[in-house]
Design an enzyme around this catalytic site. Structure first.
Site, PDB file in Angstrom:
ATOM      1  CE  LYS A 274      59.944  38.807  47.812  1.00  0.00           C
ATOM      2  NZ  LYS A 274      58.559  38.717  47.322  1.00  0.00           N
TER       3      LYS A 274
ATOM      4  CB  SER B 279      62.118  35.532  49.986  1.00  0.00           C
ATOM      5  OG  SER B 279      63.321  34.811  49.770  1.00  0.00           O
TER       6      SER B 279
ATOM      7  CG  ASN C 116      53.946  48.203  36.959  1.00  0.00           C
ATOM      8  OD1 ASN C 116      54.185  47.703  38.060  1.00  0.00           O
ATOM      9  ND2 ASN C 116      54.821  48.931  36.303  1.00  0.00           N
ATOM     10  CB  VAL C 117      51.623  45.188  41.540  1.00  0.00           C
ATOM     11  CG1 VAL C 117      50.801  44.024  41.012  1.00  0.00           C
ATOM     12  CG2 VAL C 117      53.104  44.827  41.613  1.00  0.00           C
TER      13      VAL C 117
ATOM     14  CG  ASN D 121      53.497  35.227  43.268  1.00  0.00           C
ATOM     15  OD1 ASN D 121      54.267  34.466  43.848  1.00  0.00           O
ATOM     16  ND2 ASN D 121      53.535  35.402  41.939  1.00  0.00           N
TER      17      ASN D 121
ATOM     18  CB  ILE E 221      60.626  27.653  44.654  1.00  0.00           C
ATOM     19  CG1 ILE E 221      60.345  27.903  46.149  1.00  0.00           C
ATOM     20  CG2 ILE E 221      59.506  26.827  44.033  1.00  0.00           C
ATOM     21  CD1 ILE E 221      60.277  26.675  47.020  1.00  0.00           C
TER      22      ILE E 221
ATOM     23  CE1 TYR F  27      62.983  38.925  45.787  1.00  0.00           C
ATOM     24  CE2 TYR F  27      64.126  37.715  47.524  1.00  0.00           C
ATOM     25  CZ  TYR F  27      63.154  37.769  46.542  1.00  0.00           C
ATOM     26  OH  TYR F  27      62.346  36.679  46.324  1.00  0.00           O
ATOM     27  CB  ALA F  28      67.051  41.110  52.344  1.00  0.00           C
ATOM     28  CB  ALA F  29      65.006  46.082  52.502  1.00  0.00           C
TER      29      ALA F  29
HETATM   30  P1  NAD Z   1      58.939  34.785  38.401  1.00  0.00           P
HETATM   31  O1  NAD Z   1      59.901  35.842  37.953  1.00  0.00           O
HETATM   32  O2  NAD Z   1      58.968  33.461  37.718  1.00  0.00           O
HETATM   33  O3  NAD Z   1      57.450  35.335  38.299  1.00  0.00           O
HETATM   34  C1  NAD Z   1      57.116  36.606  38.809  1.00  0.00           C
HETATM   35  C2  NAD Z   1      55.942  37.121  38.013  1.00  0.00           C
HETATM   36  O4  NAD Z   1      55.646  38.442  38.497  1.00  0.00           O
HETATM   37  C3  NAD Z   1      56.259  37.256  36.515  1.00  0.00           C
HETATM   38  O5  NAD Z   1      55.261  36.662  35.741  1.00  0.00           O
HETATM   39  C4  NAD Z   1      56.346  38.752  36.309  1.00  0.00           C
HETATM   40  O6  NAD Z   1      55.939  39.190  35.029  1.00  0.00           O
HETATM   41  C5  NAD Z   1      55.403  39.272  37.391  1.00  0.00           C
HETATM   42  N1  NAD Z   1      55.682  40.653  37.734  1.00  0.00           N
HETATM   43  C6  NAD Z   1      56.896  41.213  37.935  1.00  0.00           C
HETATM   44  N2  NAD Z   1      56.775  42.524  38.170  1.00  0.00           N
HETATM   45  C7  NAD Z   1      55.443  42.801  38.104  1.00  0.00           C
HETATM   46  C8  NAD Z   1      54.698  43.993  38.241  1.00  0.00           C
HETATM   47  N3  NAD Z   1      55.298  45.157  38.471  1.00  0.00           N
HETATM   48  N4  NAD Z   1      53.355  43.923  38.121  1.00  0.00           N
HETATM   49  C9  NAD Z   1      52.740  42.752  37.853  1.00  0.00           C
HETATM   50  N5  NAD Z   1      53.408  41.579  37.714  1.00  0.00           N
HETATM   51  C10 NAD Z   1      54.749  41.616  37.829  1.00  0.00           C
HETATM   52  O7  NAD Z   1      59.144  34.650  39.964  1.00  0.00           O
HETATM   53  P2  NAD Z   1      58.781  33.444  40.951  1.00  0.00           P
HETATM   54  O8  NAD Z   1      60.019  32.676  41.194  1.00  0.00           O
HETATM   55  O9  NAD Z   1      57.556  32.748  40.532  1.00  0.00           O
HETATM   56  O10 NAD Z   1      58.519  34.282  42.295  1.00  0.00           O
HETATM   57  C11 NAD Z   1      57.230  34.645  42.716  1.00  0.00           C
HETATM   58  C12 NAD Z   1      57.331  35.307  44.073  1.00  0.00           C
HETATM   59  O11 NAD Z   1      57.948  34.424  44.991  1.00  0.00           O
HETATM   60  C13 NAD Z   1      58.163  36.579  44.074  1.00  0.00           C
HETATM   61  O12 NAD Z   1      57.604  37.512  44.969  1.00  0.00           O
HETATM   62  C14 NAD Z   1      59.503  36.093  44.588  1.00  0.00           C
HETATM   63  O13 NAD Z   1      60.226  37.132  45.186  1.00  0.00           O
HETATM   64  C15 NAD Z   1      59.071  35.041  45.580  1.00  0.00           C
HETATM   65  N6  NAD Z   1      60.080  34.028  45.868  1.00  0.00           N
HETATM   66  C16 NAD Z   1      60.521  33.170  44.903  1.00  0.00           C
HETATM   67  C17 NAD Z   1      61.459  32.204  45.244  1.00  0.00           C
HETATM   68  C18 NAD Z   1      61.964  31.197  44.255  1.00  0.00           C
HETATM   69  O14 NAD Z   1      62.771  30.364  44.634  1.00  0.00           O
HETATM   70  N7  NAD Z   1      61.505  31.208  43.006  1.00  0.00           N
HETATM   71  C19 NAD Z   1      61.952  32.137  46.543  1.00  0.00           C
HETATM   72  C20 NAD Z   1      61.487  33.024  47.491  1.00  0.00           C
HETATM   73  C21 NAD Z   1      60.538  33.966  47.142  1.00  0.00           C
END
Ligand code: NAD
Length: 253
Positions: A168, A152, A62-63, A89, A197, A164-166
């Site tokens: 990011k 993001s 857990n990060v 990520n 995405i 979330y915005a804060a």
């Molecule tokens: P997702 O929810 O599909 O995957 C996120 C992964 O992070 C999951 O596998 C989850 O288990 C893991 N995770 C969550 N909390 C954790 C923790 N405390 N410790 C370790 N792992 C943890 O999300 P995604 O869409 O692949 O997004 C990935 C990143 O990209 C995120 O930071 C998200 O904010 C950012 N992002 C995504 C989008 C989008 O459109 N999907 C857009 C902008 C930014």
């Protein structure tokens, strides 16, 4: 950086963008430490990295927890013998309006729990992983290092996402600070700010909201995780890139 044989940690690698990033870097010969909360998801990511031609191991951590992050990076360095890269990520959302009124009555407000959960993972997690990664890159004598934070476009005022915005926006600020502080160790930083995405995070939205999102993108389609992976790889491979943001958003901003 030539990614061949370089050791790279990717957090949140169990699915979505993190998985695509890990597989893309593995295809360039990197050795991946894939971090997430779920063992089954990680098994699949490791298999995909291996079939892409790279070496990969999974780590449960857990990060947001300092002891877990400290132990994680110690284990990675013990297993691989060094560290060259980190992709911050892992991320979550807990959306809600700051305050919501109907007929003059308060209906809801973002709770401190909603705020704190997102700050813990998306901001504190990036700080902790960045600090431990930098330490180990320096102490293991890496000649070069790269830290990429996933931000993001939501940081520019996304509705319902105060927390979330804060966070990011904060990860961009950290990458700018680290670009200056860590340049003396030849550690570069960078940020990728995805638009909309096609991942589980988006699939969880109501279809109307999703359609509205697509309509607002000049390219009229969602991005794919591989588009983000390509931007991350660019930061790794371009030795004159540091402290800046690549917005990969189909023109949304
Ligand atoms: P997702 O929810 O599909 O995957 C996120 C992964 O992070 C999951 O596998 C989850 O288990 C893991 N995770 C969550 N909390 C954790 C923790 N405390 N410790 C370790 N792992 C943890 O999300 P995604 O869409 O692949 O997004 C990935 C990143 O990209 C995120 O930071 C998200 O904010 C950012 N992002 C995504 C989008 C989008 O459109 N999907 C857009 C902008 C930014």
């Amino acid at each position: 950086m030539d990614l061949n044989n370089k050791v790279v940690v990717v957090t949140g690698a169990g699915r979505g963008l993190g998985r695509a990033i890990a597989v893309n870097l593995a295809a360039r010969g990197a050795r991946l430490a894939c971090v997430d909360l779920n063992e089954d998801d990680l098994r699949d990511t490791v298999a995909r990295c291996e079939s892409a031609g790279g070496e990969a191991r999974s780590y449960l951590a857990n990060v947001a927890r300092e002891e877990a992050v400290t132990a994680l990076f110690e284990a990675v360095v013990a297993d691989f013998g060094g560290l060259h890269g980190l992709v911050n990520n892992a991320g979550i959302t807990r959306d809600g309006l700051l305050v919501k009124y109907k007929d003059g009555e308060l209906q809801s407000a973002m709770s401190l729990q909603q705020w704190q959960a997102v700050i813990d993972v998306n901001l504190t997690g990036v700080f902790l992983c960045g600090r431990e990664a930098a330490r180990h890159m320096i102490e293991t004598g890496a000649e070069e290092g790269v830290i990429v934070n996933i931000s993001s476009i939501a940081r520019h005022g996304s509705f319902g996402q105060t927390n979330y915005a804060a966070a990011k926006a904060g990860v961009v600020a950290m990458a700018e600070v680290w670009a200056r502080e860590l340049a003396r160790y030849n550690i570069r930083t960078g940020v990728v700010a995805p638009g909309t995405i096609n991942t589980d995070m988006i699939a969880a939205m109501k279809p109307e909201a999703r359609d509205r999102l697509v309509a607002g993108v000049p390219l009229k389609r969602l991005g794919e995780p591989e588009h983000i992976a390509l931007s991350v790889r660019f930061i790794f491979e371009n030795d004159y890139f540091t402290g800046r943001v690549i917005e990969t958003d189909g023109g949304l901003r």
